[in-house]
Enzyme design. Structure first.
Site, PDB file in Angstrom:
ATOM      1  CB  SER A 187      -0.937   0.014   1.205  1.00 13.89           C
ATOM      2  OG  SER A 187      -0.216   0.192   2.412  1.00 13.89           O
ATOM      3  N   GLY A 222       1.908   0.426   8.473  1.00 13.03           N
ATOM      4  CA  GLY A 222       2.779   1.569   8.265  1.00 13.03           C
ATOM      5  C   GLY A 222       3.163   1.857   6.833  1.00 13.03           C
ATOM      6  CG  ASP A 259     -12.180   4.519  16.012  1.00 13.46           C
ATOM      7  OD1 ASP A 259     -11.815   4.754  14.844  1.00 13.46           O
ATOM      8  OD2 ASP A 259     -13.340   4.171  16.297  1.00 13.46           O
ATOM      9  CE  LYS A 305      -9.855   1.497   1.325  1.00 12.78           C
ATOM     10  NZ  LYS A 305      -8.524   1.294   0.720  1.00 12.78           N
TER      11      LYS A 305
END
EC number: 2.1.1.186
Length: 362
Positions: A187, A222, A259, A305
């Protein structure tokens, strides 16, 4: 020329088609779309003979979400003779003069890429033929139009041109990035590509420099934090999961086990906010709006997304809603959205906030 050829990711032809149909309609350039599933390209055939030339001038490629590259093209050339494919292509490009570069490409599919070897070999004689005709300059010139020859099948190609200031600098519209051996995940390439897509090299030197503070929401393990760290930034990594140990050893990362939707930065000196959380796109957009309204960052890059159907419609609604909310809150901003090569079922958004005078992010 009346055909506008647009490259896109295989499987996203419907979305690219919906987008160009909508955008061309906005610009009053009438036409219709021709495409097939998994071809990785779309053709917008204009009603006017010079419709594609008009779109090339007034429709910025950077404003298109699902198109990687676009060029104005003549009608499809088919059944090109094996003994001489150069002559009919040169003839089809007879209206062009003094172009600065030549790209012989294919759409980004496994079937089309089987022609890549032929394309490399064919480029040499075609370049010679185009130089002889005057369509191509003897030396490359980055300020002149680019000739495109896109082979969609053996002996079948679209030929045309793009403008150097409204074109992807990359062959087939695809940046060639190398995965770093020490990157925590693939990613990482998404954010690396995003910086290159949304900022020039000169802008990156100023706005992606050492010493800036950044926040990565949903950072684990990360991959995106890695790109911030390697540019010298100090990063607050927000995630309940574990972070890559080597990243933590740099001393540039502070891990908050929290969160991402609830986290509030303890200091309001954040320049970059990045986010690649797997969540409903509308919820991520609302989170970015909240951070922007609170003045908690200067620039943000985040992923949305996508649903399986009506992807262009979903993206359009979300971006329009974000723009309306930010405008209502008197926030001066620029926003750009692209379906990057390293994205899959997601799009990447760049949001740049212009703060009030006197606000510092150093």
């Amino acid at each position: 020329m009346k055909n506008l050829v647009l490259y896109c990711r295989s499987g996203y032809e419907k979305d690219c088609a919906a987008e160009i149909q909508y955008r061309a309609g906005e610009l009053n350039v009438g036409g219709f779309v021709k495409t097939n599933v998994n071809d990785a390209y779309v053709v917008y055939q204009c009603f006017e003979e010079d419709g594609a030339d008009t779109l090339m001038r007034i429709l910025p490629l950077s404003s298109m979400v699902f198109a990687r590259q676009m060029f104005a093209a003549a009608d499809l050339l088919s059944a090109l003779p094996e003994q001489d494919r150069v002559s009919p292509i040169v003839a089809a490009l007879s209206s062009l003069t003094q172009c600065g570069d030549l790209r012989v490409e294919t759409p980004d599919t496994n079937e089309a890429k089987e022609l890549s070897g032929f394309c490399r070999k064919f480029t040499v004689p075609l370049r010679q033929g185009l130089k002889k005709s005057g369509a191509l300059l003897s030396k490359e010139n980055p300020k002149r139009p680019i000739i495109h020859v896109c082979f969609v099948a053996s002996g079948t190609a679209y030929v045309g041109y793009s403008l150097s200031d409204n074109s992807s600098p990359h062959f087939m519209g695809i940046p060639r990035l190398k995965m770093a051996a020490d990157a925590p995940s693939r990613s990482s390439l998404k954010l690396d590509e995003a910086f290159g897509a949304f900022l020039t090299k000169e802008e990156q030197e100023v706005r992606c420099r050492s010493g800036l503070n950044a926040v990565d929401l949903g950072a684990c393990p990360g991959g995106w934090t890695y790109q911030l760290v390697r540019r010298g930034m100090m990063v607050a990594a927000i995630d309940n999961g574990p972070m890559n140990e080597k990243l933590m050893e740099t001393g540039q990362v502070k891990h908050y086990r929290a969160d991402g939707f609830r986290f509030e930065p303890p200091r309001k000196n954040i320049y970059w906010l990045v986010c690649d959380m797997v969540e409903k796109p509308s919820r991520v957009a609302e989170l970015m709006e909240a951070w922007a309204i609170n003045g908690w960052f200067k620039e943000a890059i985040f992923n949305l997304k996508l649903p399986m159907k009506s992807r262009f419609k979903e993206v359009k609604v979300i971006l329009e809603t974000m723009s309306a909310i930010l405008t209502e809150n008197e926030i001066d901003f620029q926003m750009q959205c692209k379906h990057l090569y390293h994205d899959r079922d997601e799009v990447t958004v760049h949001l740049w906030i212009f703060p009030e005078k006197g606000v510092s992010y150093a």
